[in-house]
Design a protein around this motif. Structure first.
Motif, mmCIF file in Angstrom:
data_model
loop_
_atom_site.group_PDB
_atom_site.id
_atom_site.type_symbol
_atom_site.label_atom_id
_atom_site.label_comp_id
_atom_site.label_asym_id
_atom_site.label_seq_id
_atom_site.Cartn_x
_atom_site.Cartn_y
_atom_site.Cartn_z
ATOM 1 N N UNK A 284 0.835 -1.191 0.000
ATOM 2 C CA UNK A 284 0.000 0.000 0.000
ATOM 3 C C UNK A 284 0.872 1.244 0.000
ATOM 4 N N UNK A 285 0.462 2.227 -0.791
ATOM 5 C CA UNK A 285 1.242 3.445 -0.920
ATOM 6 C C UNK A 285 1.418 4.133 0.423
ATOM 7 N N UNK A 286 0.400 4.127 1.256
ATOM 8 C CA UNK A 286 0.478 4.824 2.540
ATOM 9 C C UNK A 286 1.478 4.172 3.474
ATOM 10 N N UNK A 287 1.885 2.966 3.167
ATOM 11 C CA UNK A 287 2.742 2.203 4.066
ATOM 12 C C UNK A 287 4.220 2.308 3.724
ATOM 13 N N UNK A 288 4.593 3.111 2.733
ATOM 14 C CA UNK A 288 5.998 3.159 2.334
ATOM 15 C C UNK A 288 6.774 4.039 3.311
ATOM 16 N N UNK A 289 7.283 3.426 4.370
ATOM 17 C CA UNK A 289 8.010 4.179 5.379
ATOM 18 C C UNK A 289 9.398 4.583 4.906
ATOM 19 N N UNK A 290 9.945 3.896 3.899
ATOM 20 C CA UNK A 290 11.205 4.348 3.315
ATOM 21 C C UNK A 290 11.012 5.770 2.783
ATOM 22 N N UNK A 291 9.969 5.943 1.978
ATOM 23 C CA UNK A 291 9.674 7.273 1.431
ATOM 24 C C UNK A 291 9.363 8.259 2.542
ATOM 25 N N UNK A 292 8.594 7.823 3.529
ATOM 26 C CA UNK A 292 8.192 8.714 4.606
ATOM 27 C C UNK A 292 9.361 9.243 5.409
ATOM 28 N N UNK B 8 13.320 17.211 4.327
ATOM 29 C CA UNK B 8 12.599 18.447 4.665
ATOM 30 C C UNK B 8 13.170 19.075 5.932
ATOM 31 N N UNK B 9 13.537 18.246 6.891
ATOM 32 C CA UNK B 9 14.133 18.757 8.127
ATOM 33 C C UNK B 9 15.403 19.536 7.837
ATOM 34 N N UNK B 10 16.085 19.131 6.759
ATOM 35 C CA UNK B 10 17.337 19.791 6.385
ATOM 36 C C UNK B 10 17.147 20.838 5.284
ATOM 37 N N UNK B 11 15.924 21.293 5.092
ATOM 38 C CA UNK B 11 15.665 22.436 4.232
ATOM 39 C C UNK B 11 15.362 22.141 2.784
ATOM 40 N N UNK B 12 15.230 20.897 2.408
ATOM 41 C CA UNK B 12 14.981 20.556 1.002
ATOM 42 C C UNK B 12 13.486 20.560 0.675
ATOM 43 N N UNK B 13 13.202 20.888 -0.557
ATOM 44 C CA UNK B 13 11.836 20.831 -1.077
ATOM 45 C C UNK B 13 11.609 19.450 -1.689
ATOM 46 N N UNK B 14 10.630 18.709 -1.161
ATOM 47 C CA UNK B 14 10.434 17.315 -1.569
ATOM 48 C C UNK B 14 8.968 17.056 -1.887
ATOM 49 N N UNK B 15 8.724 16.418 -3.027
ATOM 50 C CA UNK B 15 7.390 15.930 -3.384
ATOM 51 C C UNK B 15 7.395 14.413 -3.355
ATOM 52 N N UNK B 16 6.333 13.809 -2.802
ATOM 53 C CA UNK B 16 6.149 12.360 -2.880
ATOM 54 C C UNK B 16 5.202 12.067 -4.041
ATOM 55 N N UNK C 206 7.948 9.901 10.208
ATOM 56 C CA UNK C 206 7.873 9.862 8.736
ATOM 57 C C UNK C 206 6.765 10.743 8.179
ATOM 58 N N UNK C 207 7.014 11.316 7.000
ATOM 59 C CA UNK C 207 5.999 12.101 6.301
ATOM 60 C C UNK C 207 4.859 11.184 5.878
ATOM 61 N N UNK C 208 3.648 11.684 6.008
ATOM 62 C CA UNK C 208 2.458 10.889 5.672
ATOM 63 C C UNK C 208 1.628 11.587 4.594
ATOM 64 N N UNK C 209 2.307 12.145 3.593
ATOM 65 C CA UNK C 209 1.627 12.930 2.554
ATOM 66 C C UNK C 209 0.484 12.176 1.895
#
Length: 546
Positions: free
Chosen positions: A24-32, A39-47, A180-183
């Motif tokens: 499931x896409x919501x479960x990808x904790x690697x991405x999260x 993002x914590x280090x100032x980068x702009x990130x899209x999932x 983890x991000x939960x976009x």
């Protein structure tokens, strides 16, 4: 050359493949996790998601913006051909972007890193091991256009040359990681999430990716503190309304007695915070006995609803092949404990593998019946996934059982069987699995879903101490158990016929007759589920709303 670009404009895409079994896409904790760290280090990130059924939509969205760095996460099912194809496509549209593959520990499949990066010039970097610290350093170096020579934990390309840097030590204190991000939740409104409270495992199963990914000299297991774990749970309950969770730790109770004290404290804090959640965990059977009843009761009160245990085989010979620490009796003890606490039992099982003999099939079939868990037809269909770099894969290689594959890219089932009869039956079970996927009228999901629903009703009644409602619930529970028992007997008889058929070199039409009869018998049993649901539905809803 001086880089005048601001870090906020160094756009990064983290790409999730919605591929594979139960992925499931919501479960990808690697991405999260890597998104949160960047993002914590100032980068702009899209999932960005690429769905198996809508690949063009995802790819068009991915290439509509000139990302400077595109990171593909490696799914547990190891969809390497897709990752290669998508990297090629991204590079064709955006030649200046840096393409990266990443995963970590038990949350992604081990791959033949050298073979994969050599298979396509479009893959610039592969992150080895845990990626959170590595991806931040890598992004900084790429942003500044600096050398990657000293970036630990990566294999990368310089022209036609492939460079493998030193390993990076796993993260010692997991509490230091951001949640983890939960976009993807906002896109899909998922009702459950995965939680990682620990990494690593003290087991050493030959087929498992976790020990295959260990770095020599590093700790095999690290856990978050109970306070940190419950803080994340509390945040998800309060901000997103999530109340159903799956702890993806390979073994929830590791390491030993200290581990049990850790999960005891997690349970206490969940109860103290009155989170009112349900959760699933993975356990090892040999770690539990009657002396743990107090802890199991506490876990149940905290919301433990389901446990997955790796059984894998029904005889000692195969358990030793898989280097399982448990013995057959451990599984019987564990199964009975879960039943006593009304905890739903799911389990891993490997029916077919290269070294499987006809007697192993019979032993497995008899074990499933005797243990009372043979009602799940899927257990009879599963083949070994032989991940590269695992111990079982290395054994297959030494025994010349790995098939030759193009460009070194290996499918998880590219191995030979010693006994051609076992291979024939395994191939027939592939067809059976396909039939189950397109026949919801004979799929066990109805019983599994209904059993979980009834379990939640029981918890609600127990908390209210409403004995009158319990009288209405008991007949329903008894009916479900009767159906599971009937299916257990039915599947045992069916698989015995399948073994006899292949052992005596039966004809294909004879197998078709066996399956037609079994599917008809299954439908009779599954119709009982619907009947029970219809008769009890209104009553259960009244109890839920009491």
């Amino acid at each position: 050359m001086e880089n005048n670009m601001s870090i906020e404009n160094f756009d990064i895409a983290v790409v999730i493949l919605v591929y594979g079994e139960n992925y499931e896409v919501a479960d990808d904790l690697v991405a999260g996790y890597i998104t949160a760290m960047l993002r914590k280090n100032g980068h702009s990130v899209d999932i960005i998601e690429i769905d198996k059924d809508n690949e063009n939509i995802g790819l068009d969205y991915l290439t509509s913006k000139e990302y400077k760095m595109v990171i593909f996460t490696i799914p547990t099912s190891s969809n390497i051909p897709e990752l290669i194809n998508f990297s090629n496509y991204v590079k064709s549209k955006n030649p200046i972007c840096n393409t990266v593959l990443t995963g970590w520990d038990h949350h992604s499949a081990p791959i033949d890193i050298d073979a994969v990066i050599r298979s396509s010039e479009a893959i610039d970097v592969i992150i080895r091991g845990e990626g959170e610290q590595t991806v931040v350093e890598l992004a900084e170096l790429l942003y500044k256009n600096e050398s990657l020579d000293n970036c630990e934990g990566i294999t990368y390309r310089i022209g036609e040359r492939i460079v493998t840097n030193n390993n990076r030590s796993p993260i010692a204190c997991l509490d230091e990681l951001p949640f983890p991000a939960r976009d993807t939740h906002t896109r899909h409104a998922y009702e459950s999430f995965r939680i990682s409270s620990a990494r690593g495992c003290l087991g050493n199963c030959t087929f498992c990716p976790v020990p295959a990914e260990r770095v020599s000299g590093n700790l095999p297991w690290r856990g978050r503190t109970p306070e940190n774990v419950v803080s994340e749970l509390k945040e998800l309950v309060n901000t997103l309304g999530i109340r159903h969770f799956m702890f993806i730790d390979p073994t929830f109770e590791d390491p030993g007695e200290k581990g049990k004290e850790r999960i005891r404290e997690i349970s206490r804090l969940i109860i103290k915070e009155n989170l009112n959640i349900n959760f699933l965990v993975n356990m090892r059977a040999e770690n539990w006995s009657d002396s743990d009843r107090e802890l199991l009761e506490l876990l149940y009160q905290a919301g433990l609803e389901s446990v997955t245990v790796g059984i894998e085989a029904g005889n000692e010979r195969t358990l030793r092949l898989f280097n399982k620490r448990a013995h057959i009796q451990d599984f019987f003890t564990f199964i009975n404990l879960m039943k006593d606490f009304n905890i739903y039992l799911a389990y891993g099982f490997i029916m077919f593998h290269s070294y499987c003999e006809i007697q192993d099939l019979r032993d497995n079939n008899n074990f499933l019946k005797d243990a009372g868990i043979g009602h799940m037809m899927g257990a009879y269909l599963i083949k070994l996934k032989a991940f590269p770099r695992t111990q079982i894969f290395q054994k297959l290689q030494s025994d010349n059982l790995v098939k030759t594959t193009q460009n070194g890219i290996y499918s998880l089932f590219d191995y030979k069987y010693i006994d051609p009869r076992v291979q024939r039956l395994a191939e027939k079970m592939d067809w059976v699995g396909q039939q189950l996927n397109v026949r919801p009228d004979i799929h066990f999901y109805n019983i599994q879903k209904f059993t979980t629903f009834v379990s939640r009703i029981r918890r609600k009644i127990e908390k209210s101490d409403n004995q009158e409602s319990m009288k209405h619930l008991l007949p329903i529970e008894n009916a479900v158990e009767h159906m599971k028992s009937s299916l257990n007997e039915l599947n045992h008889k069916w698989f015995s016929q399948c073994i006899d058929w292949v052992e005596h070199n039966g004809k294909d039409e004879e197998f078709d007759n066996i399956m037609n009869k079994h599917f008809a018998d299954l439908k009779v049993e599954y119709d009982k589920v619907k009947s029970v649901q219809m008769r009890s539905g209104r009553g259960l809803i009244r109890v839920m709303n009491m």
